[in-house]
Design a protein around this motif. Structure first.
Motif, PDB file in Angstrom:
ATOM      1  N   THR A   1      -8.317  -7.801   3.740  1.00 29.08           N
ATOM      2  CA  THR A   1      -9.309  -6.903   3.126  1.00 29.08           C
ATOM      3  C   THR A   1     -10.215  -6.294   4.189  1.00 29.08           C
ATOM      4  O   THR A   1     -10.717  -5.190   4.007  1.00 29.08           O
ATOM      5  CB  THR A   1     -10.159  -7.615   2.052  1.00 29.08           C
ATOM      6  OG1 THR A   1     -10.639  -8.827   2.590  1.00 29.08           O
ATOM      7  CG2 THR A   1      -9.365  -7.872   0.807  1.00 29.08           C
ATOM      8  N   ASP A   2     -10.434  -7.002   5.304  1.00 24.75           N
ATOM      9  CA  ASP A   2     -11.191  -6.409   6.420  1.00 24.75           C
ATOM     10  C   ASP A   2     -10.521  -5.137   6.902  1.00 24.75           C
ATOM     11  O   ASP A   2     -11.177  -4.215   7.369  1.00 24.75           O
ATOM     12  CB  ASP A   2     -11.272  -7.394   7.602  1.00 24.75           C
ATOM     13  CG  ASP A   2     -12.350  -8.435   7.377  1.00 24.75           C
ATOM     14  OD1 ASP A   2     -13.124  -8.277   6.412  1.00 24.75           O
ATOM     15  OD2 ASP A   2     -12.409  -9.400   8.159  1.00 24.75           O
ATOM     16  N   ARG A   3      -9.202  -5.099   6.834  1.00 24.28           N
ATOM     17  CA  ARG A   3      -8.459  -3.963   7.385  1.00 24.28           C
ATOM     18  C   ARG A   3      -8.109  -2.912   6.333  1.00 24.28           C
ATOM     19  O   ARG A   3      -8.134  -1.724   6.606  1.00 24.28           O
ATOM     20  CB  ARG A   3      -7.190  -4.480   8.055  1.00 24.28           C
ATOM     21  CG  ARG A   3      -7.474  -5.117   9.395  1.00 24.28           C
ATOM     22  CD  ARG A   3      -6.420  -6.121   9.806  1.00 24.28           C
ATOM     23  NE  ARG A   3      -6.768  -6.731  11.076  1.00 24.28           N
ATOM     24  CZ  ARG A   3      -7.695  -7.669  11.229  1.00 24.28           C
ATOM     25  NH1 ARG A   3      -8.365  -8.113  10.172  1.00 24.28           N
ATOM     26  NH2 ARG A   3      -7.961  -8.163  12.420  1.00 24.28           N
ATOM     27  N   TYR A   4      -7.773  -3.389   5.139  1.00 23.61           N
ATOM     28  CA  TYR A   4      -7.280  -2.451   4.131  1.00 23.61           C
ATOM     29  C   TYR A   4      -8.220  -2.287   2.942  1.00 23.61           C
ATOM     30  O   TYR A   4      -7.962  -1.481   2.054  1.00 23.61           O
ATOM     31  CB  TYR A   4      -5.901  -2.902   3.629  1.00 23.61           C
ATOM     32  CG  TYR A   4      -4.810  -2.709   4.654  1.00 23.61           C
ATOM     33  CD1 TYR A   4      -4.265  -1.443   4.862  1.00 23.61           C
ATOM     34  CD2 TYR A   4      -4.329  -3.758   5.424  1.00 23.61           C
ATOM     35  CE1 TYR A   4      -3.271  -1.243   5.804  1.00 23.61           C
ATOM     36  CE2 TYR A   4      -3.342  -3.561   6.376  1.00 23.61           C
ATOM     37  CZ  TYR A   4      -2.811  -2.308   6.550  1.00 23.61           C
ATOM     38  OH  TYR A   4      -1.833  -2.103   7.473  1.00 23.61           O
ATOM     39  N   GLY A   5      -9.279  -3.084   2.903  1.00 16.35           N
ATOM     40  CA  GLY A   5     -10.198  -2.984   1.770  1.00 16.35           C
ATOM     41  C   GLY A   5      -9.691  -3.749   0.562  1.00 16.35           C
ATOM     42  O   GLY A   5      -8.578  -4.301   0.576  1.00 16.35           O
TER      43      GLY A   5
ATOM     44  N   LEU B   1       0.819  -1.226   0.000  1.00  7.81           N
ATOM     45  CA  LEU B   1       0.000   0.000   0.000  1.00  7.81           C
ATOM     46  C   LEU B   1       0.841   1.259   0.000  1.00  7.81           C
ATOM     47  O   LEU B   1       0.356   2.327  -0.338  1.00  7.81           O
ATOM     48  CB  LEU B   1      -0.931  -0.004   1.214  1.00  7.81           C
ATOM     49  CG  LEU B   1      -1.989  -1.095   1.083  1.00  7.81           C
ATOM     50  CD1 LEU B   1      -1.979  -2.011   2.263  1.00  7.81           C
ATOM     51  CD2 LEU B   1      -3.345  -0.490   0.842  1.00  7.81           C
ATOM     52  N   VAL B   2       2.104   1.130   0.358  1.00  8.09           N
ATOM     53  CA  VAL B   2       2.972   2.301   0.363  1.00  8.09           C
ATOM     54  C   VAL B   2       3.447   2.610  -1.060  1.00  8.09           C
ATOM     55  O   VAL B   2       3.516   3.746  -1.486  1.00  8.09           O
ATOM     56  CB  VAL B   2       4.179   2.084   1.300  1.00  8.09           C
ATOM     57  CG1 VAL B   2       4.961   3.365   1.464  1.00  8.09           C
ATOM     58  CG2 VAL B   2       3.721   1.571   2.647  1.00  8.09           C
TER      59      VAL B   2
ATOM     60  N   GLN C   1       2.163   0.823  -3.891  1.00  7.68           N
ATOM     61  CA  GLN C   1       0.950   0.697  -4.706  1.00  7.68           C
ATOM     62  C   GLN C   1       1.095  -0.081  -5.998  1.00  7.68           C
ATOM     63  O   GLN C   1       0.269  -0.912  -6.289  1.00  7.68           O
ATOM     64  CB  GLN C   1       0.353   2.081  -4.986  1.00  7.68           C
ATOM     65  CG  GLN C   1       0.065   2.812  -3.697  1.00  7.68           C
ATOM     66  CD  GLN C   1      -0.977   3.876  -3.840  1.00  7.68           C
ATOM     67  OE1 GLN C   1      -1.345   4.265  -4.934  1.00  7.68           O
ATOM     68  NE2 GLN C   1      -1.486   4.374  -2.735  1.00  7.68           N
TER      69      GLN C   1
ATOM     70  N   PHE D   1      -8.527  -2.777  -2.023  1.00 10.27           N
ATOM     71  CA  PHE D   1      -7.372  -2.170  -2.678  1.00 10.27           C
ATOM     72  C   PHE D   1      -6.092  -2.964  -2.445  1.00 10.27           C
ATOM     73  O   PHE D   1      -5.153  -2.902  -3.229  1.00 10.27           O
ATOM     74  CB  PHE D   1      -7.174  -0.733  -2.196  1.00 10.27           C
ATOM     75  CG  PHE D   1      -6.221   0.041  -3.052  1.00 10.27           C
ATOM     76  CD1 PHE D   1      -6.602   0.485  -4.312  1.00 10.27           C
ATOM     77  CD2 PHE D   1      -4.925   0.310  -2.632  1.00 10.27           C
ATOM     78  CE1 PHE D   1      -5.721   1.176  -5.116  1.00 10.27           C
ATOM     79  CE2 PHE D   1      -4.036   1.001  -3.433  1.00 10.27           C
ATOM     80  CZ  PHE D   1      -4.442   1.435  -4.676  1.00 10.27           C
TER      81      PHE D   1
END
Lengths: 168, 205
Positions: free
Chosen positions: A90-94, A50-51, A53, A96
């Motif tokens: 995905t519960d935490r970050y969605g 996520l950093v 991407q 994405f």
């Protein structure tokens, strides 16, 4: 004296081995079970860093990517299924965090939008092409649309005067 | 030159049927000439907004309107109390700020948080994310401590539970301990006045 030198050498060797040993035992270490490790690597390739991407956590050197790799291995070692692991993240970050967004909801546009655009565009081009060909075929006899119409006597006369025209 | 005016209309009336079909084709072509640049402009506009205006780093949180994750963190070195989920269910709307001494932007937003703590009664809790214990203590001593409670997340695992992917991040938590808003990046005075405080005001009603 020689014994002391030997001991110092031994100490240096111990420090060096200790250093490499510490590196080898980092939590990022592959799992001992090859099947589990293979699953971890497959999962890592499908999880977005996520950093950064554009990269998966398998490819990234980012701190968070490392933490997530550790987390994936830990959860697999604890007996989680692959879906459990992705659900956890995905519960935490969605969604994405998934390199391949799931085929659901608004993501349908993402997955099928380009195909739909291609179909619509292709159909439009097909009909446009067919129409111009049809009009060219039907118009060929009359010499309209596609082929330039022969000059009328008027036009011919105008052209002649223009060509003969003296600039002065 | 003098012949031209009468020639023009004459010529047009002579080729009436042909020019009719040509007109239809040219209007369609004109439409294409308008639509193609328009479509291109639309696409270019979207790309420009995404490239320049939109901040691709800001990913909507999956945790909005969900209860804050269960956690219990030890205090930062030299402090007596840590932070746990129970602290966030006190009935008060609160903020949870993720910070670290190694994070430059955290220092930028620190005065904003300090002012918020001084001028309002909103408790600001903090998660000290992946910090060396003595660095965190020294940073708080040097820059001041506006936080009601701080938990030390040494390995960053609680941060992952909160969906943290970069510091600083700031969450608005309602009285029941639900996450209502997430701010990513430096919290500015404008963010506080324009977004955070109005939101808290609305939640209080």
């Amino acid at each position: 004296m020689r014994a002391r030198r030997f001991l110092i050498g031994l100490a240096i060797a111990a420090v060096l081995f200790g250093a490499t040993g510490a590196k080898a035992f980092s939590p990022d270490e592959p799992l001992t079970d090859p099947a589990l490790e293979a699953r971890a690597q497959t999962l890592n390739k499908g999880l977005r860093c996520l950093v950064c991407q554009g990269q998966s956590i398998a490819d990234s050197n980012a701190e968070l990517a490392r933490d997530l790799r550790v987390l994936v291995r830990e959860r697999l070692a604890a007996g989680d299924s692959d879906d459990d692991v992705t659900d956890y993240l995905t519960d935490r970050y969605g969604d994405f965090i998934l390199m391949n967004p799931p085929v659901k909801g608004a993501n349908y546009v993402l997955w099928f939008g380009p195909v739909a655009a291609l179909l619509v565009g292709g159909t439009a081009v097909f009909f446009a092409f067919r129409r111009t060909r049809a009009s060219r075929l039907s118009g060929a006899g009359r010499g309209s649309a596609s082929a330039p119409a022969p000059l009328t006597p008027d036009e011919q006369r105008r052209l002649d005067t223009l060509l003969d025209d003296d600039p002065s | 030159m003098s012949e031209k005016p009468p020639q023009g209309p004459q010529q047009e009336s002579g080729s009436q049927p042909a020019s009719d079909g040509r007109e239809q084709g040219s209007s369609r072509r004109r439409l294409l000439f308008v639509m193609a640049p328009l479509g291109f402009a639309l696409l270019a506009g979207i790309l420009a907004v995404q490239l320049l205006g939109g901040e691709p780093k800001k990913i909507p949180s999956a945790l909005i309107d969900k209860p804050a994750p269960e956690f219990e963190l030890p205090p930062v070195q030299g402090y007596d109390v840590g932070l746990s989920t129970a602290d966030l269910r006190s009935g008060n709307i609160s903020l949870v700020n993720i910070f670290a001494s190694w994070c430059g932007p955290c220092l930028v937003e620190h005065p904003v948080l300090t002012r918020l703590a001084e001028t309002t009664d909103i408790p600001i809790y903090a998660i000290n994310y992946k910090d060396a214990p003595d660095n965190a203590a020294r940073w708080l001593k040097r820059n001041g401590d506006p936080y009601a409670r701080i938990g030390a997340d040494l390995n960053g695992r609680v941060g992952i539970d909160w969906g943290v992917y970069g510091v600083p991040e700031t969450f608005v938590i309602d009285g029941e301990g639900r996450i209502r808003y997430k701010h990513i990046g430096v919290l500015t005075e404008d963010d506080v006045q324009g977004t955070i405080l109005p939101l808290i005001e609305r939640l209080r009603q």
